[in-house]
Structures are given as C-alpha cells and as structure tokens.
Write an enzyme that holds these catalytic residues in place. Sequence first.
Site, PDB file in Angstrom:
ATOM      1  N   ASN A 115      28.472 -16.627  -7.706  1.00 37.60           N
ATOM      2  CA  ASN A 115      29.902 -16.842  -7.868  1.00 37.60           C
ATOM      3  C   ASN A 115      30.643 -15.563  -7.507  1.00 37.60           C
ATOM      4  O   ASN A 115      30.225 -14.477  -7.878  1.00 37.60           O
ATOM      5  CB  ASN A 115      30.217 -17.225  -9.322  1.00 37.60           C
ATOM      6  CG  ASN A 115      31.703 -17.268  -9.600  1.00 37.60           C
ATOM      7  OD1 ASN A 115      32.292 -16.277 -10.030  1.00 37.60           O
ATOM      8  ND2 ASN A 115      32.303 -18.417  -9.368  1.00 37.60           N
TER       9      ASN A 115
ATOM     10  N   HIS B 178      22.111 -19.268  -8.739  1.00 34.60           N
ATOM     11  CA  HIS B 178      23.555 -19.375  -8.920  1.00 34.60           C
ATOM     12  C   HIS B 178      24.222 -18.148  -8.303  1.00 34.60           C
ATOM     13  O   HIS B 178      23.689 -17.048  -8.358  1.00 34.60           O
ATOM     14  CB  HIS B 178      23.871 -19.445 -10.422  1.00 34.60           C
ATOM     15  CG  HIS B 178      25.254 -19.001 -10.773  1.00 34.60           C
ATOM     16  ND1 HIS B 178      25.538 -17.719 -11.233  1.00 34.60           N
ATOM     17  CD2 HIS B 178      26.446 -19.650 -10.729  1.00 34.60           C
ATOM     18  CE1 HIS B 178      26.826 -17.619 -11.458  1.00 34.60           C
ATOM     19  NE2 HIS B 178      27.412 -18.752 -11.170  1.00 34.60           N
TER      20      HIS B 178
ATOM     21  N   HIS C 143      19.611 -26.389  -7.187  1.00 32.93           N
ATOM     22  CA  HIS C 143      18.469 -26.906  -7.942  1.00 32.93           C
ATOM     23  C   HIS C 143      17.456 -27.466  -6.941  1.00 32.93           C
ATOM     24  O   HIS C 143      17.653 -28.553  -6.399  1.00 32.93           O
ATOM     25  CB  HIS C 143      18.909 -27.999  -8.918  1.00 32.93           C
ATOM     26  CG  HIS C 143      19.766 -27.500 -10.031  1.00 32.93           C
ATOM     27  ND1 HIS C 143      19.279 -26.682 -11.021  1.00 32.93           N
ATOM     28  CD2 HIS C 143      21.086 -27.702 -10.318  1.00 32.93           C
ATOM     29  CE1 HIS C 143      20.252 -26.403 -11.879  1.00 32.93           C
ATOM     30  NE2 HIS C 143      21.350 -26.992 -11.467  1.00 32.93           N
TER      31      HIS C 143
ATOM     32  N   HIS D 177      21.014 -18.898 -28.857  1.00 35.22           N
ATOM     33  CA  HIS D 177      20.368 -19.803 -29.809  1.00 35.22           C
ATOM     34  C   HIS D 177      18.888 -20.028 -29.487  1.00 35.22           C
ATOM     35  O   HIS D 177      18.154 -20.581 -30.295  1.00 35.22           O
ATOM     36  CB  HIS D 177      21.117 -21.140 -29.886  1.00 35.22           C
ATOM     37  CG  HIS D 177      21.154 -21.894 -28.593  1.00 35.22           C
ATOM     38  ND1 HIS D 177      22.126 -21.676 -27.635  1.00 35.22           N
ATOM     39  CD2 HIS D 177      20.354 -22.867 -28.102  1.00 35.22           C
ATOM     40  CE1 HIS D 177      21.915 -22.492 -26.614  1.00 35.22           C
ATOM     41  NE2 HIS D 177      20.845 -23.225 -26.869  1.00 35.22           N
TER      42      HIS D 177
ATOM     43  N   GLY E 149      42.036 -27.444 -16.162  1.00 37.67           N
ATOM     44  CA  GLY E 149      42.308 -28.711 -15.505  1.00 37.67           C
ATOM     45  C   GLY E 149      41.703 -28.837 -14.128  1.00 37.67           C
ATOM     46  O   GLY E 149      42.191 -29.603 -13.297  1.00 37.67           O
TER      47      GLY E 149
ATOM     48  N   SER F 114      31.734 -20.726  -5.696  1.00 42.88           N
ATOM     49  CA  SER F 114      30.704 -20.841  -6.720  1.00 42.88           C
ATOM     50  C   SER F 114      29.637 -21.805  -6.233  1.00 42.88           C
ATOM     51  O   SER F 114      29.962 -22.859  -5.665  1.00 42.88           O
ATOM     52  CB  SER F 114      31.302 -21.347  -8.036  1.00 42.88           C
ATOM     53  OG  SER F 114      30.303 -21.480  -9.034  1.00 42.88           O
TER      54      SER F 114
ATOM     55  N   HIS G  21      15.937  -8.413  -6.719  1.00 44.16           N
ATOM     56  CA  HIS G  21      16.635  -7.258  -7.267  1.00 44.16           C
ATOM     57  C   HIS G  21      16.828  -6.157  -6.227  1.00 44.16           C
ATOM     58  O   HIS G  21      17.819  -5.415  -6.296  1.00 44.16           O
ATOM     59  CB  HIS G  21      15.905  -6.735  -8.502  1.00 44.16           C
ATOM     60  CG  HIS G  21      16.219  -7.535  -9.731  1.00 44.16           C
ATOM     61  ND1 HIS G  21      17.305  -7.269 -10.537  1.00 44.16           N
ATOM     62  CD2 HIS G  21      15.604  -8.621 -10.263  1.00 44.16           C
ATOM     63  CE1 HIS G  21      17.341  -8.143 -11.521  1.00 44.16           C
ATOM     64  NE2 HIS G  21      16.324  -8.980 -11.382  1.00 44.16           N
TER      65      HIS G  21
ATOM     66  N   ARG H 213      38.734 -29.789 -11.269  1.00 44.00           N
ATOM     67  CA  ARG H 213      38.073 -31.064 -10.976  1.00 44.00           C
ATOM     68  C   ARG H 213      36.723 -31.123 -11.687  1.00 44.00           C
ATOM     69  O   ARG H 213      35.821 -30.340 -11.386  1.00 44.00           O
ATOM     70  CB  ARG H 213      37.894 -31.221  -9.470  1.00 44.00           C
ATOM     71  CG  ARG H 213      37.285 -32.554  -9.043  1.00 44.00           C
ATOM     72  CD  ARG H 213      37.318 -32.665  -7.523  1.00 44.00           C
ATOM     73  NE  ARG H 213      36.831 -33.949  -7.061  1.00 44.00           N
ATOM     74  CZ  ARG H 213      35.598 -34.139  -6.554  1.00 44.00           C
ATOM     75  NH1 ARG H 213      34.753 -33.131  -6.468  1.00 44.00           N
ATOM     76  NH2 ARG H 213      35.230 -35.331  -6.138  1.00 44.00           N
TER      77      ARG H 213
END
Length: 295
Positions: free
Chosen positions: A99, A97, A87, A166, A249, A83, A136, A251
């Site tokens: 992944n 990004h 920036h 939102h 859990g 991943s 694209h 890191r």
Amino acid sequence: MLGLQDRICLDLEQQEGRKQFIEDAWEHSHGGGGGRSRVLSDGMVLEQAGVNFSHVKGEQLPSAATAKRPELTELNFEALGVSLVIHPLNPYVPTSHMNIRCFVAGTEREQPVWWVGGGFDLTPYYGFREDAVHWHKTAFDACKVLGDGAYSRYKKWCDEYFYIRHRNETRGVGGLFFDDLNAPDFERCFDFVRSVGDHFSLAYLPIVERRKAMEFGERERNWQLYRRGRYVEFNLVYDRGTLFGLQSGGRTESILMSLPPVVAWRYNYVPQPGSAEADLYENFLGARDWLGVDD
C-alpha cells in the site's frame, strides 16, 4: 499511481498466463472522487489478487486517520493511493500486501496538513529463508532514497504494526510500514513512496517464480486455509486501511477484496512438533533480523 497499478497488474498477469484482471470504476459515496478496482480470480497461480487505485475526498477525516492526531478531527481531506493484496493458490507461495498513500487535510486552509504512508509485507504459509532474505534485501534497497536508518526504522514499525495481539504472533515475516511521514519535504517523501511501489514487484515476483510450481496436497492446502484465518482476523480487527475505507464511505467490495476467497478456522489447533507447519511458528513468525546488517 495509476501507472504503478498498470505495471503491477501486467506483472501479475504474466505470472498467471491465462487469466486477466477485471476492472471496476467507482465513485465515492460520500464527498467526492472515486477509484479503479482490479481483481483477478480463480487463476492457476493467483486464487485472488486485487490491485486498487482510489482518490477520495470528504468533509471530515474518519477516526482511523485521527486516532493519534485529534487536532485533525474536524478537517476535510483528500486521499489517494494504491493498495493490493495477493492470495496465491499454491500454499508454498506467500500472500503479500502493498500500500502507498498520500493525504491532505484541511484543503481549504492556507497551509494544509499533508503526509504519506505505506509499505509492503509478506505472509508465508511455509517458511523459506532465501525468500525472507530476498524480501528484506529488496525492502532495504527501497529505503535507500531516505538514507541511513530508514530500513531499520520502518522494518521495526512493520513488525509492530502487523502483530495480531489476541494471538500473540506476527502476521508474517514483515517488511516495511510507515505512516504520518512529512519530512524533510514533499519531494523527498514522494520519492520514497515511489520507491516502495516500484520495489514491490522486484521483491515478490522472484518468490512467486520459485514456488508456484511446487507440488502440494490436501495437507498443505488445509494449512494454508487455516493460516488465512489469521489474515482475516488482522484485517477486520486492526488494519487502519480497512477501517479508514469503511469509515470514509469507500466502496465496500474494493475494501474487502483484501480478504481471501476461501478460509478456515480450527478450534485449538496446534501443528505437530517438528513439522514444516510448526517450523513457520518457530523460525519465521516474530521480529527477526533477516539481513544481519545495521543500516
């Protein structure tokens, strides 16, 4: 996947010139496994870039992975992937990004359940049509290993997934997103995962080359910091990878390296009509057909 992490880090270091990634190896706090996190900070081109490899195991899949597959809730799991989030310093260079991941649930069973997922997306601060089209087009090429219809299907899924409900806006200009893919067989699915990973640098680096030397000032920097706020909102509220990592859990420092180092919010801000900032909303955000093709 370890080789992919190496290659992408080298590609980014060549763009940066003077800065290199620092590496942290870590162990999973619950279950087993661990990872290899690499971060480059305070560069001339990359304000912060993180490229992470993880291979973790656990006794029970987190809710972020079972929300749509409740039959897997009680199963143990193994997951590995790469991943990254980049920036850039220059507001004319978009954030990006990528992944790719593989899951196996119920590893103690005779027929474990497996699937793959991933994708890449682009979040510009200032819109350039040639960048969006190139992005694209490369995404289209990455999907050729799956045949007709794959690009259209996963491009649509990306537009829908990276949507800030939102705010009623997309995070950027999209790309590819896929999850829960396990057909027709593992070999074909992993070929697609490999293709997506291998096409990331081909998609992103030419855009960095075109934009990294463009002059910018306080106005462009302030706009970049404001728009980074949208990135933070999405990652902390909606992103399944962030939620999975925290719930399992993982890191924390490696999971939250996806957040930008500097960000700003402005109350009730609306860009000036006719400005380059308003152009981002009017002509780039939202689901759009950047290629004019139906594959």
